[in-house]
Enzyme design. Sequence first.
Site, PDB file in Angstrom:
ATOM      1  N   GLU A 115     -16.171 105.072 -54.994  1.00  0.00           N
ATOM      2  CA  GLU A 115     -16.456 105.417 -53.643  1.00  0.00           C
ATOM      3  C   GLU A 115     -17.937 105.500 -53.179  1.00  0.00           C
ATOM      4  O   GLU A 115     -18.341 105.392 -51.947  1.00  0.00           O
ATOM      5  CB  GLU A 115     -15.654 106.495 -53.534  1.00  0.00           C
ATOM      6  CG  GLU A 115     -14.182 106.369 -53.642  1.00  0.00           C
ATOM      7  CD  GLU A 115     -13.743 105.361 -52.638  1.00  0.00           C
ATOM      8  OE1 GLU A 115     -14.004 105.150 -51.433  1.00  0.00           O
ATOM      9  OE2 GLU A 115     -12.453 104.711 -52.761  1.00  0.00           O
ATOM     10  N   SER A 387      20.033  78.969 -47.046  1.00  0.00           N
ATOM     11  CA  SER A 387      20.549  78.262 -45.763  1.00  0.00           C
ATOM     12  C   SER A 387      20.355  79.165 -44.289  1.00  0.00           C
ATOM     13  O   SER A 387      20.334  78.366 -43.403  1.00  0.00           O
ATOM     14  CB  SER A 387      21.886  77.750 -45.795  1.00  0.00           C
ATOM     15  OG  SER A 387      22.177  76.857 -46.703  1.00  0.00           O
TER      16      SER A 387
END
Length: 872
Positions: A115, A387
Amino acid sequence: MSDHINSRTGRREKDKAERSNKKGNKPKGIKSIIKKIFLVLVLIGFAGLLGGAGLFAFYASSAPDLDESLLKDPLSSDLLDINGNVFMKSGAEKREFVPYAEIPQSVKDAILATEDVRFYKHHGMDFWRLGGAVIANFRSGFGSQGASTLTQQVIKNSFLKDEKTLKRKAQEAWLAFQLERKYEKEEIFEMYFNKILMSGNTYGIGTASKEIFGKSLKELELPEIALLAGMPQSPNGYNPYKNPERAEKRRNIVLGLMYQHKKITKAEMESAKLVPITSLLLSEEKRQVSKTKYPAYVDLVLAELEEANLSHLLSEGVKIQTSLDPKAQQAVENALSTSDLFESDDMQAAMTVVNTQTGAIAAVGGGRNYSGLDWNFASDQKRQPGSTIKPILSFGPAIENFSWSTGYTTVDEPYNYKGTNQAIRNVDGKFLGSISIRDALYKSRNIPAIKIFEEVGTQKAGDFARNLGLPYDKLNSSNAIGGGEYDFSTVQMAGAFSAFGNNGIYTKPHAIQKIIFRDGTSEQKMTPESIIAMKDSTAYMVTDILRDVMSLGSGQRANISGLDIAGKTGTTNYPSDIIKKNGMKNTDVPDSWFAGYTTDYTIAVWGGYEKYTTPIQTYDKGRHVPQNLFKMVMSDISAGKNTARFQKPNTVEEATIEFGTNPLLLASSTTPDNLKRTELFVKGTAPTEMAKEEITELEAPNNVTALHDVDTNSITLNWEHNAPDVEEIDGIIEFTVFANADGGEMKEMTTTQDLSLSFPGVEPGRLYSFSIIAKLGELESPPATTSLQIEDLEEEIPEWDPNDNNGNPDDGSDDGQPNDNGNDNNGNNGNNGNNGNDNTETPPDDTPPVDDGTTNTDPGDSDGTTSDNGTP
């Protein structure tokens, strides 16, 4: 001396001239212009510096004051449902606070390498990193890359909105500088360490260590330390339980940074990278995480905050207005907890309920007995859609781009995937021939879906799907029936189907409506912008077909009486290699889907097993789980509401066509009822030409009569016939006559174009029956029949007149001649023999019997007797 000076002067002039010749002569004006430009730029820069400093000072002056309570402890944030009631308080749970002195150095090294590696060298702002970020922002736009230090992150997570604006960055820099002046570096690191959001509702690295690994910080090993250090960048994205692959990649990046900044050796880095993430985690049974109400919905809220880079707001005491409908959420959780709906205790299901009109997520079911600790099957999991994708990749795009009618004819026939010899099969292994696209969709025929997809093309089909929030890239024909490499969640599928029920307008499904900040006056809207995904005509025409799925097709179990519902079912198949490897049957399926909608709600439901290779075992129960769940939830949330029906827009018109015509033609008066279809058309595209009037049936002849002509001993048949009401008859109508006598076999007598026929040579006492059929080519009418009984031709016996002059029976004359019947007229009662006649009316004894030369064989004679021998 003067010669010497002149000589030196001359040399100078000569050198000057030579230099001028080499450089070229430059007018004095150009030099002046350059100097002026330079001075102007300096002045502009100075003015900009002053202006920037002034603006910075102005923004800084409006920054909030540092508040120690906000720096060290996260404030509780409220999540509100649609009624404004709080259903979760974020950050309200107990946390593990770890003083700086108790944080292991290895943990500090991992955090700083990831960081803010220059944390102990800057004063709140790292101008070295800032320079690199500025260059990146010039290339990619403001805010594309940050350079926040740990100090700035503490400020951002405690005081400021997450806005990528100059004002927010200026205030952040000023407050970071103030924080560095007021607190020691160790204190600032401690603030970050204990306040940072790690995932879900977990704050602080010490808390995360206990929840994820079940260890204190001093017990952690390098692979675990690197994992924790990498999580704050994307708390939910790098959650190792939900996204183990992403978390492992992030862990390995942290290990690389630690090696790069000389915090670990290369050997340590490589050894740590070999440790699988999943081997480090606590089992679900051992994890102890604070439980929340509606955990599956909370997952979606947290994911949206993270996607918007707003996760830190949960520690700032904000109110998050969500779209959660408690009634709908409870209906979903009740349905998922109904064990009788499932084929086994291990079977899973998930569902998402969205508002059809707005895309707001009303409820979500993350799975059976979902606790928030495990995999969210509604949002985290993505599976092939089967489908259910057919309206989105085939039929919808065709109507949208080609303005096809719902009655447009396609052919269900043997077909291979384009460019291959691989045959496509329908689920029943049959081919239906010419069918409408309405029938093809509601009957879910695979071959028409693929043929239509290939006609539409991958670009148009992909564009249509992307407009509905389904990120297809490169498409192939197998995608048209839900196969291939693209998987979707119930959240995505609910969003896509909702656009069909909303006149073609798509809004990305979302759980958060807005964020209300602590001051109560400022808000941040979170609702996505709506887009027009398709024409309203396309949306309605697809919807009308999907209504048939509910009433005629595979979705009948999900249908609810009284509700106007459209929907589509779907199942997926295993690839052949997985079937072979796992010893499966070809009929085994991993996934079952149902997506349906009303004008109020859209629900997408998935059913299957967590492990992909575990197939659904039963057909009637297992495969129908999604439909049963849909029906249960939709019934509950629609009860007591007056749900509007889908309204046909004025861009759509209806027409009754003759099925099978290509191009489509209007049905004519002679079109059989079974070929008449009322279909939908984009306005202005309905056919205007009518199908040719063709005779498909003939009426039977009528008014049939049969008359006996005694003189000619024949029967004359007469009949009428109503010719078909068409302008042109192709051929001549003929009539075939059949006859029999006394119930014998009906035999064909003749075929004629006339409406009458003479039948000669009839015999007395016989019953004749006739049948007449009209014919036109291969068409035949029903028969028209009649019958006629021919009476016996007996000679009449004259009545006896006692007043006759000669006392003989009255033959109608007084001429004294023998009677017409040949009896003598002498007044004697002669015996003419036993002639077998038994007259019904006899003269007196003195009147001789009449012998008419016939034999009476009628057993129904008036006296019930017959002649002695039955012979004349």
